[in-house]
Design a protein around this motif. Sequence first.
Motif, PDB file in Angstrom:
ATOM      1  N   ARG A 217       0.814  -1.216   0.000  1.00  0.00           N
ATOM      2  CA  ARG A 217       0.000   0.000   0.000  1.00  0.00           C
ATOM      3  C   ARG A 217       0.848   1.265   0.000  1.00  0.00           C
ATOM      4  O   ARG A 217       0.334   2.359   0.191  1.00  0.00           O
ATOM      5  CB  ARG A 217      -0.934   0.007   1.221  1.00  0.00           C
ATOM      6  N   PHE A 218       2.144   1.107  -0.220  1.00  0.00           N
ATOM      7  CA  PHE A 218       3.000   2.286  -0.287  1.00  0.00           C
ATOM      8  C   PHE A 218       4.180   2.009  -1.201  1.00  0.00           C
ATOM      9  O   PHE A 218       4.809   0.944  -1.131  1.00  0.00           O
ATOM     10  CB  PHE A 218       3.498   2.675   1.102  1.00  0.00           C
ATOM     11  N   MET A 219       4.469   2.952  -2.066  1.00  0.00           N
ATOM     12  CA  MET A 219       5.644   2.874  -2.933  1.00  0.00           C
ATOM     13  C   MET A 219       6.394   4.195  -2.860  1.00  0.00           C
ATOM     14  O   MET A 219       5.806   5.265  -2.969  1.00  0.00           O
ATOM     15  CB  MET A 219       5.246   2.605  -4.390  1.00  0.00           C
ATOM     16  N   ALA A 220       7.694   4.114  -2.671  1.00  0.00           N
ATOM     17  CA  ALA A 220       8.561   5.285  -2.735  1.00  0.00           C
ATOM     18  C   ALA A 220       9.507   5.078  -3.915  1.00  0.00           C
ATOM     19  O   ALA A 220      10.142   4.031  -4.016  1.00  0.00           O
ATOM     20  CB  ALA A 220       9.352   5.430  -1.440  1.00  0.00           C
ATOM     21  N   ALA A 221       9.587   6.053  -4.813  1.00  0.00           N
ATOM     22  CA  ALA A 221      10.404   5.847  -6.007  1.00  0.00           C
ATOM     23  C   ALA A 221      10.790   7.174  -6.635  1.00  0.00           C
ATOM     24  O   ALA A 221      10.179   8.217  -6.375  1.00  0.00           O
ATOM     25  CB  ALA A 221       9.648   4.994  -7.023  1.00  0.00           C
ATOM     26  N   TYR A 222      11.800   7.097  -7.471  1.00  0.00           N
ATOM     27  CA  TYR A 222      12.244   8.228  -8.275  1.00  0.00           C
ATOM     28  C   TYR A 222      12.147   7.804  -9.734  1.00  0.00           C
ATOM     29  O   TYR A 222      12.547   6.696 -10.084  1.00  0.00           O
ATOM     30  CB  TYR A 222      13.689   8.587  -7.907  1.00  0.00           C
ATOM     31  N   ASP A 250      15.535  11.317  -4.613  1.00  0.00           N
ATOM     32  CA  ASP A 250      16.508  10.453  -5.288  1.00  0.00           C
ATOM     33  C   ASP A 250      16.260   9.010  -4.857  1.00  0.00           C
ATOM     34  O   ASP A 250      15.392   8.722  -4.029  1.00  0.00           O
ATOM     35  CB  ASP A 250      17.956  10.882  -4.991  1.00  0.00           C
ATOM     36  N   GLU A 251      17.050   8.098  -5.435  1.00  0.00           N
ATOM     37  CA  GLU A 251      16.856   6.673  -5.165  1.00  0.00           C
ATOM     38  C   GLU A 251      17.295   6.288  -3.754  1.00  0.00           C
ATOM     39  O   GLU A 251      16.785   5.296  -3.193  1.00  0.00           O
ATOM     40  CB  GLU A 251      17.613   5.839  -6.197  1.00  0.00           C
ATOM     41  N   ILE A 252      18.261   7.024  -3.185  1.00  0.00           N
ATOM     42  CA  ILE A 252      18.674   6.731  -1.814  1.00  0.00           C
ATOM     43  C   ILE A 252      17.494   6.942  -0.869  1.00  0.00           C
ATOM     44  O   ILE A 252      17.186   6.103  -0.021  1.00  0.00           O
ATOM     45  CB  ILE A 252      19.864   7.623  -1.404  1.00  0.00           C
ATOM     46  N   ALA A 253      16.822   8.081  -1.036  1.00  0.00           N
ATOM     47  CA  ALA A 253      15.654   8.375  -0.205  1.00  0.00           C
ATOM     48  C   ALA A 253      14.545   7.357  -0.436  1.00  0.00           C
ATOM     49  O   ALA A 253      13.858   6.941   0.507  1.00  0.00           O
ATOM     50  CB  ALA A 253      15.149   9.786  -0.495  1.00  0.00           C
ATOM     51  N   ALA A 254      14.354   6.943  -1.681  1.00  0.00           N
ATOM     52  CA  ALA A 254      13.301   5.979  -1.990  1.00  0.00           C
ATOM     53  C   ALA A 254      13.528   4.668  -1.251  1.00  0.00           C
ATOM     54  O   ALA A 254      12.602   4.091  -0.660  1.00  0.00           O
ATOM     55  CB  ALA A 254      13.236   5.733  -3.495  1.00  0.00           C
ATOM     56  N   ILE A 259      12.363   1.091   3.502  1.00  0.00           N
ATOM     57  CA  ILE A 259      12.789   0.343   4.692  1.00  0.00           C
ATOM     58  C   ILE A 259      12.034   0.832   5.917  1.00  0.00           C
ATOM     59  O   ILE A 259      11.535   0.042   6.730  1.00  0.00           O
ATOM     60  CB  ILE A 259      14.313   0.490   4.900  1.00  0.00           C
ATOM     61  N   GLY A 260      11.931   2.150   6.064  1.00  0.00           N
ATOM     62  CA  GLY A 260      11.232   2.707   7.219  1.00  0.00           C
ATOM     63  C   GLY A 260       9.771   2.336   7.264  1.00  0.00           C
ATOM     64  O   GLY A 260       9.226   2.022   8.336  1.00  0.00           O
ATOM     65  N   ALA A 261       9.120   2.360   6.110  1.00  0.00           N
ATOM     66  CA  ALA A 261       7.700   2.009   6.072  1.00  0.00           C
ATOM     67  C   ALA A 261       7.491   0.530   6.379  1.00  0.00           C
ATOM     68  O   ALA A 261       6.511   0.152   7.035  1.00  0.00           O
ATOM     69  CB  ALA A 261       7.117   2.365   4.706  1.00  0.00           C
TER      70      ALA A 261
END
Length: 578
Positions: A217-222, A250-254, A259-261
């Motif tokens: 239910r969550f995606m982080a991406a660049y 950026d991809e590092i943050a993604a 990982i955090g989520a």
Amino acid sequence: MISQLSWKVGGQQGEGIESTGEVFSIALNRLGYFLYGYRHFSSRIKGGHTNNKIRVSTKQVRSISDDLDILVAFDQETIDVNFHELRDGGIVLADAKFKPSIPESDNVTLYSVPFTEIATELGTSLMKNMVAIGATSAILDIEPNQYHEVVNDTYGKKGEKIVEKNMEAISKGAAYLKDELGFNRQDMFLEKADGHKRMFMIGNDAIALGAIAGGSRFMAAYPITPASEIMEYLIEKLPKFGGAVIQTEDEIAACTMAIGANYAGARTFTASAGPGLSLMMEAIGLSGMTEQPLVIIDTQRGGPSTGLPTKQEQSDLMAMIYGTHGEIPKVVMAPSTVQEAFYDTIEAFNIAEEYQVPVILLTDLQLSLGKQTVEPLDYSEINIRRGKLLTEDLPESENKAYFKRFEVTEDGVSPRVIPGMKNGIHHVTGVEHEETGKPSESASNRVAQMDKRLRKLDGLSFKNPVYKNLQHENPDVLLVGYISTRGTIEEAITRLEEDGIKVNHAQIRLIHPFPTQELEPLVEAAKKVIVVENNATGQLASLLKMNVGNAKKISSLLKYDGNPFLPHEIHTRSKELL
């Protein structure tokens, strides 16, 4: 009549080439034909030659065809670049606007149709692609009204008048070819399809759908080619299921956000390509050390550095296995069809949570962006497994000790809690730690924690780690591939068998841990092993030699010019290696 056809449309990027292919292919898919499409495009927004090659068949196809029946050209460059693919009896449909010419040939016919002029008379030159589709329909003996549903779905939001104009453009294109140019050939009339309804999607769509079906239910991406369609699909769909997509800086943050989520208890993931994965490597190590589930999609493309961002390659293999510093358990999967991409995405989330490891789903540009017919997906096969995730408050421990989040267990997997659970407090850190997560540099603790993490995957269960097509007990050759080469290898095998060569086929779907036990008997039984892959150094062949042995009988069949394999290439080059 014919049961199979290869059609290509080409022109300058940004002038409707993609929409031409979309309307044409979706209409035929809805008539029950099987299709496989592959786009050649430049790494720019507008300009530069682009084309879309689509194979149409009454039977399942999973590869690009060697030759070409019909070439639709919106400029002379399209003819110059693609003419060599046309078979004897092939047809060029070209816009009369640029005064098209073809090389001298007794076997290819040029039909100059005023695509732009007809479209302009109807109101806008933008409809020239619909005129081209109409001309194509006349060649295939498909009635123009068969496109109405697709045209309405594509342009209906712009109003009924726009739909009518586009349909008129299709009709006028067909009429011009028949009436003005006197076209009366019947050799490319398509056999009628079965009319069954099937899905038509790219691999990235299947991955995105698999993520939803798998509970993400969550995606982080660049954004990055060729992974961006996963994010674009989910930006539209995920909110409907209570989820969200965040475009990071950026991809590092993604990667760290994913990982955090996951640490917070959500099923989350990220997707990128080679350059993005390079940036994520330290974070992947963090996932391994903190034992947080993490799913990453790597849609391989031409490298190194920016390389060939819109071209096919399979050169990230070793980096995905060995790229992180230090030693962590990791799983690398490689689906070989769109259907497998859907189911394997779901399984990636299950494995990530069951074993608390990073899981990399490895695709390539051809599988990610190649559009193909897909049989209806079986949602009853979906099985959500969350492993040792504790969901209820814990009893108070003796002396109110911290929760042993990294407890040394027999199977290597520790119990997992989410923040806020009563009596679940523990440390989480990227340095080595003892069972409650507190940093520790003790030698004995280091060995215990390393051994615990590394034995996690001893019990890994993965259904069908190798797709096998075994027709012979002692074949002349075993062809081995991974990801998108499967369909092309299968077609080449048919030709090799016709030549009297006995061929078995293994498509590796679990790259790491390597399925040695599955492959050893197949390699032993074959006189020769040929590994087919889109890279320059034979990375999959090296893995096979490292894990299975028999190096002397293993040869590489490589292609690294940015283009996918064609069936005749595998056929002819395999014979040369035998």
